[in-house]
Write an enzyme that holds these catalytic residues in place. Sequence first.
Site, PDB file in Angstrom:
ATOM      1  CE  LYS A  87      -3.036   7.754   7.142  1.00 52.51           C
ATOM      2  NZ  LYS A  87      -3.788   6.007   6.872  1.00 52.51           N
ATOM      3  CE  LYS A 106      -3.277   1.899   0.297  1.00 53.35           C
ATOM      4  NZ  LYS A 106      -4.512   2.978   1.137  1.00 53.35           N
TER       5      LYS A 106
END
Length: 293
Positions: A239, A171
């Site tokens: 983030k 990811k």
Amino acid sequence: MERIGFLGLGTMGAAMAGHLVRFGHPLTVWNRTPGRAAELVAQGATEVSTPAAVAAVSDAIVLCVSDTPDVESILFGPGGISDGARAGSLVIDCSTIAPGATRDMAGRLAARGVEFADAPVSGGSEGAQKATLTIFVGALPAVFERARPILEVLGKTITHVGPIGSGQAVKAVNQVILAGTYLGVAEGIVLALKAGLDVEQVVSALGGGAAQSWVLANRSGRMLANDYPLGFKVELHLKDLGIALGLAAESGVELPVTELCAEIERVLVETGHADDDMSAVARRIRALAGLPS
């Protein structure tokens, strides 16, 4: 059919949980902020007051929350999953968090006899709503096979990418590539505007060639209109880039484009655009060209 718990009913999670309850899974749900479960309850889900209460009645528990501290709290905080989970139950974490933290938390659950799969998702709110998410799974092979039928309700492309933590690492790679793609599309759209071209025609033409991408097809219109309704929040991508840059530092890799995108997104967050779709990186490129931003 396994009894499933679902924790985290935000933009992504609520849609994902809805697919599970409509598929027929006995579903128990929890959300930190009350009031998000009414529609799911109307469809047959049961809402409880703590993560431990979810775990106590679930064979498999799916998490979809924002960041590493949130996962830590839900798993191991007071009234957390670890207080209610039985040996042999399965935790599937669809959040995007740090790979190292994932391995640590999985080890702590394993000591209690609880299986774990990290399964971060890609596809944004549209993918969650349409159950077309791409899901990267880090887990033991047998755990992946157990998790697969649940994940297939939520997504279209489910890939076992390696042991625990691997899903989160993939990811991170995904978010790095997206950073460059969004910036590249933003620069192309602004260049086309300033050159006096028909931008919609340009996008159509480029879509048949090597420049084609999901971002070009689905986000160039937002960059042209300078309007960025929610798909995936700037602050969440920022983030994620922090996680990717941390992994890069551990791996001895320099990521200059990712660092640039992160800096642009930091400024967007600081200037009130945290909840814009991440295609809002085009605001900076537009501003540099003297266009409204």
